[in-house]
Write an enzyme that holds these catalytic residues in place. Structure first.
Site, PDB file in Angstrom:
ATOM      1  N   GLY A   1       0.790  -1.238   0.000  1.00  0.00           N
ATOM      2  CA  GLY A   1       0.000   0.000   0.000  1.00  0.00           C
ATOM      3  C   GLY A   1       0.814   1.275   0.000  1.00  0.00           C
TER       4      GLY A   1
ATOM      5  CB  ILE B   1       5.298   0.644   2.822  1.00  0.00           C
ATOM      6  CG1 ILE B   1       4.438   0.508   4.080  1.00  0.00           C
ATOM      7  CG2 ILE B   1       6.775   0.583   3.168  1.00  0.00           C
ATOM      8  CD1 ILE B   1       4.646  -0.815   4.823  1.00  0.00           C
TER       9      ILE B   1
ATOM     10  CE  LYS C   1      -0.211  -6.759  -1.387  1.00  0.00           C
ATOM     11  NZ  LYS C   1      -1.048  -6.657  -0.182  1.00  0.00           N
TER      12      LYS C   1
HETATM   13  P1  NAP Z   1     -12.458  -1.855  -6.498  1.00  0.00           P
HETATM   14  O1  NAP Z   1     -12.855  -0.940  -5.388  1.00  0.00           O
HETATM   15  O2  NAP Z   1     -13.164  -3.146  -6.657  1.00  0.00           O
HETATM   16  O3  NAP Z   1     -12.575  -1.008  -7.855  1.00  0.00           O
HETATM   17  C1  NAP Z   1     -12.424  -1.587  -9.120  1.00  0.00           C
HETATM   18  C2  NAP Z   1     -12.849  -0.559 -10.172  1.00  0.00           C
HETATM   19  O4  NAP Z   1     -12.596  -1.085 -11.464  1.00  0.00           O
HETATM   20  C3  NAP Z   1     -14.334  -0.195 -10.137  1.00  0.00           C
HETATM   21  O5  NAP Z   1     -14.488   1.181 -10.424  1.00  0.00           O
HETATM   22  C4  NAP Z   1     -14.944  -1.039 -11.260  1.00  0.00           C
HETATM   23  O6  NAP Z   1     -16.047  -0.408 -11.900  1.00  0.00           O
HETATM   24  C5  NAP Z   1     -13.791  -1.080 -12.251  1.00  0.00           C
HETATM   25  N1  NAP Z   1     -13.745  -2.306 -13.045  1.00  0.00           N
HETATM   26  C6  NAP Z   1     -13.513  -3.574 -12.598  1.00  0.00           C
HETATM   27  N2  NAP Z   1     -13.487  -4.433 -13.646  1.00  0.00           N
HETATM   28  C7  NAP Z   1     -13.711  -3.702 -14.740  1.00  0.00           C
HETATM   29  C8  NAP Z   1     -13.801  -4.013 -16.134  1.00  0.00           C
HETATM   30  N3  NAP Z   1     -13.649  -5.263 -16.580  1.00  0.00           N
HETATM   31  N4  NAP Z   1     -14.049  -2.990 -17.009  1.00  0.00           N
HETATM   32  C9  NAP Z   1     -14.211  -1.741 -16.556  1.00  0.00           C
HETATM   33  N5  NAP Z   1     -14.126  -1.351 -15.268  1.00  0.00           N
HETATM   34  C10 NAP Z   1     -13.874  -2.346 -14.371  1.00  0.00           C
HETATM   35  O7  NAP Z   1     -10.895  -2.195  -6.394  1.00  0.00           O
HETATM   36  P2  NAP Z   1      -9.754  -1.379  -5.622  1.00  0.00           P
HETATM   37  O8  NAP Z   1      -9.751  -1.776  -4.199  1.00  0.00           O
HETATM   38  O9  NAP Z   1      -9.809   0.043  -5.993  1.00  0.00           O
HETATM   39  O10 NAP Z   1      -8.445  -2.083  -6.255  1.00  0.00           O
HETATM   40  C11 NAP Z   1      -8.013  -1.783  -7.563  1.00  0.00           C
HETATM   41  C12 NAP Z   1      -6.632  -2.386  -7.799  1.00  0.00           C
HETATM   42  O11 NAP Z   1      -5.708  -1.855  -6.837  1.00  0.00           O
HETATM   43  C13 NAP Z   1      -6.565  -3.923  -7.638  1.00  0.00           C
HETATM   44  O12 NAP Z   1      -5.614  -4.431  -8.541  1.00  0.00           O
HETATM   45  C14 NAP Z   1      -6.043  -4.095  -6.205  1.00  0.00           C
HETATM   46  O13 NAP Z   1      -5.340  -5.299  -6.029  1.00  0.00           O
HETATM   47  C15 NAP Z   1      -5.096  -2.911  -6.104  1.00  0.00           C
HETATM   48  N6  NAP Z   1      -4.839  -2.456  -4.740  1.00  0.00           N
HETATM   49  C16 NAP Z   1      -5.876  -2.209  -3.886  1.00  0.00           C
HETATM   50  C17 NAP Z   1      -5.609  -1.754  -2.602  1.00  0.00           C
HETATM   51  C18 NAP Z   1      -6.694  -1.466  -1.626  1.00  0.00           C
HETATM   52  O14 NAP Z   1      -6.371  -1.163  -0.465  1.00  0.00           O
HETATM   53  N7  NAP Z   1      -7.961  -1.500  -1.987  1.00  0.00           N
HETATM   54  C19 NAP Z   1      -4.271  -1.578  -2.196  1.00  0.00           C
HETATM   55  C20 NAP Z   1      -3.234  -1.857  -3.104  1.00  0.00           C
HETATM   56  C21 NAP Z   1      -3.522  -2.284  -4.376  1.00  0.00           C
HETATM   57  P3  NAP Z   1     -17.437  -0.076 -11.116  1.00  0.00           P
HETATM   58  O15 NAP Z   1     -17.054   0.951 -10.084  1.00  0.00           O
HETATM   59  O16 NAP Z   1     -18.342   0.470 -12.162  1.00  0.00           O
HETATM   60  O17 NAP Z   1     -17.866  -1.382 -10.527  1.00  0.00           O
HETATM   61  N1  HSE Z   2      -6.140  -6.427  -0.144  1.00  0.00           N
HETATM   62  C1  HSE Z   2      -4.810  -5.938   0.049  1.00  0.00           C
HETATM   63  C2  HSE Z   2      -4.468  -6.019   1.515  1.00  0.00           C
HETATM   64  C3  HSE Z   2      -4.717  -4.536  -0.452  1.00  0.00           C
HETATM   65  O1  HSE Z   2      -5.368  -6.187   2.350  1.00  0.00           O
HETATM   66  O2  HSE Z   2      -3.284  -5.914   1.863  1.00  0.00           O
HETATM   67  C4  HSE Z   2      -3.314  -3.986  -0.471  1.00  0.00           C
HETATM   68  O3  HSE Z   2      -2.526  -4.635  -1.420  1.00  0.00           O
END
Ligand code: NAP
Ligand code: HSE
Length: 441
Positions: free
Chosen positions: A141, A143, A212
């Site tokens: 995240g 870090i 990771k």
């Molecule tokens: P999320 O809240 O589920 O958001 C996903 C977004 O992508 C939504 O806006 C969704 O649209 C859109 N989407 C998904 N599939 C799609 C497709 N096939 N075509 C078009 N739009 C699509 O996910 P997130 O938590 O933001 O995570 C996003 C990425 O960041 C992931 O790879 C995750 O591993 C990474 N990440 C997340 C975190 C965390 O703390 N959440 C931390 C580090 C990395 P709708 O809104 O219309 O449904």
């Molecule tokens: N789902 C992940 C976690 C988001 O809980 O660490 C950050 O990569």
């Protein structure tokens, strides 16, 4: 490029992290421009979503005309200079990243699953197209561990990483411990707080942390790692009884990722719930926080600590990458990421990794059970440091009970062979649950 100093961003994904990027750029856009030598200004010009009608929790209104459900329209838009992939998954996300690279548009992503599964292909295209992929948000995240490994430790041989690198599972384990809530309730809270993956199975089965760990290992050791060869187990099997038992012995249970180079160059890479001493610094990593301890030959041991998931910390890392991508576009192009400097390397077979163990058996409570299990362990020359059978006060005459054995250090392969025999005993009712007891020094 539309303009050297004013750069357009195509934001693929507008969920937890995507909307965090919108909010951070809005709040700190001017500061970013002031801090960049030539006043780079970043503006979001296109956003990809699945559902155009969904209400978006952003600090300012999003013009509806910049939303699209067609990723090609985003990547091919001449007003998009940099593509940010935040949709998750390994299918559409792969296509978007490839199309962006082929169009020579730098990519920023937080998608560890994509890079761990298909990073080798993507970075080959990146190098061929001389177009970078940035991925600070993919590990831990907020870090800044990717840049630390790529830049700050470039003059070191890295001996090991030991880390808590999944915020969701750390949050769940701690809430189960502190508040005594059940696993499902804790997971639901983590989802509501924006910590969990769209598919939360990846958080609790250990694979998010494994993705990771694979990225860290690839950065440090420079060879492609096949995820199928990595030993991964998650927190689904941790019961309140394990947590209580760990506590009474002076341990806490943490989902640990261990990446360690052995003499001779083979790399041990595993993710498992592990018992660690309550006195160890990693035992103080609470809630959604992550920590990565890096042991390097010149720098020695360093610990990196911070929020490992959630909107603010993750968008901080994405925005840092965006600024770096913008600087590259405005000045000189670089291409980084996985730079395989050797074709192959060796992973240590999990059977050869050695620790002490906590093993929980579900046994039929009758005289001689302990002796039966102990005999098999003795035949395999595995030492026992303690046994315990927690008494269920509400049901002291229960026919089936949990029986815990603490075992001395031995190779995992030896333990597996003994457990296969023990599992075949009449008194054993289900597959034994094994956690490692890590002596982290
Ligand atoms: P999320 O809240 O589920 O958001 C996903 C977004 O992508 C939504 O806006 C969704 O649209 C859109 N989407 C998904 N599939 C799609 C497709 N096939 N075509 C078009 N739009 C699509 O996910 P997130 O938590 O933001 O995570 C996003 C990425 O960041 C992931 O790879 C995750 O591993 C990474 N990440 C997340 C975190 C965390 O703390 N959440 C931390 C580090 C990395 P709708 O809104 O219309 O449904
Ligand atoms: N789902 C992940 C976690 C988001 O809980 O660490 C950050 O990569």
């Amino acid at each position: 490029m539309s303009n050297c100093n004013k750069l357009g961003i195509g934001l693929a994904g507008f969920g937890t992290v995507g909307s965090g990027v919108w909010n951070t750029l809005e709040k700190n856009g001017e500061l970013i421009s002031d801090r960049t030598a030539k006043g780079v200004s970043l503006g979001i010009t296109k956003i990809l979503v699945r559902d155009l009608a969904k209400t978006r929790a952003t600090t300012s209104a999003v013009p509806p005309e910049i939303l699209t459900t067609d990723w090609r329209a985003l990547v091919n838009d001449p007003a998009v200079d940099i593509v940010v992939e935040l949709i998750g998954g390994t299918t559409d996300a792969f296509e978007i990243v490839v199309a962006a690279l082929l169009a020579k548009k730098p990519v920023v992503t937080g998608n560890k699953a994509l890079l761990a599964e298909r990073g080798i292909e993507l970075f080959a295209i990146s190098r061929k197209m001389e177009t970078p992929i940035f991925f600070e948000a993919a590990i831990a995240g907020g870090i800044p561990i990717v840049k630390t490994v790529q830049d700050s430790f470039i003059g070191n041989h890295i001996h090991s990483f030991t880390g808590i690198i999944n915020g969701t599972s750390n949050y769940i384990l701690e809430q189960m411990t502190l508040r005594g809530i059940d696993y499902a309730t804790a997971l639901q809270e983590a989802q509501e707080l924006g910590y969990a993956e769209a598919d939360p199975a990846l958080d609790v089965n250990g694979w998010d942390a494994a993705h990771k760990a694979i990225l860290l290992a690839t950065l440090a050791y420079g060879f492609p790692i096949d995820p199928a060869k990595v030993h991964v187990s998650g927190i689904e099997q941790v019961r309140p009884t394990d947590i209580q038992f760990a506590k009474s012995l002076g341990y806490v249970i943490k989902l640990l990722a261990i990446v360690r180079e052995r003499d001779g160059g083979a790399v041990e890479l595993r993710v498992q719930p592990s018992f660690i001493s309550q006195k160890h610094i990693l035992a103080s990593v609470h809630g959604v926080f992550n920590a990565v301890s890096v042991n390097a030959d010149a720098a020695g041991e360093s610990l990196f600590y911070g929020r490992g998931a959630g909107q603010g910390p993750t968008s901080s890392s994405v925005v840092a990458d965006l600024v770096e991508a913008a600087r590259d576009l405005a000045h000189t192009a670089r291409h980084r990421g996985f730079l395989p400097y050797r074709e192959t390397g060796t992973l240590v077979p999990i059977e050869e990794t050695t620790t002490a163990y906590y093993v929980r058996f579900d046994v039929t409570d009758r005289p001689g059970v302990v002796a039966e299990i102990a005999t098999v362990l003795a035949n395999h020359r595995i030492g026992i440091s303690g046994t315990h059978s927690p008494i269920d006060a509400s049901n002291p005459d229960a026919e089936f009970v949990d029986m815990v054995f603490l075992l001395h250090s031995c190779p995992f392969g030896k333990l597996t062979a003994a457990l296969a025999e023990i599992e075949a005993l009449d008194c054993i009712n289900s597959q034994p649950v094994v956690f490692r007891i890590e002596n982290l020094g």
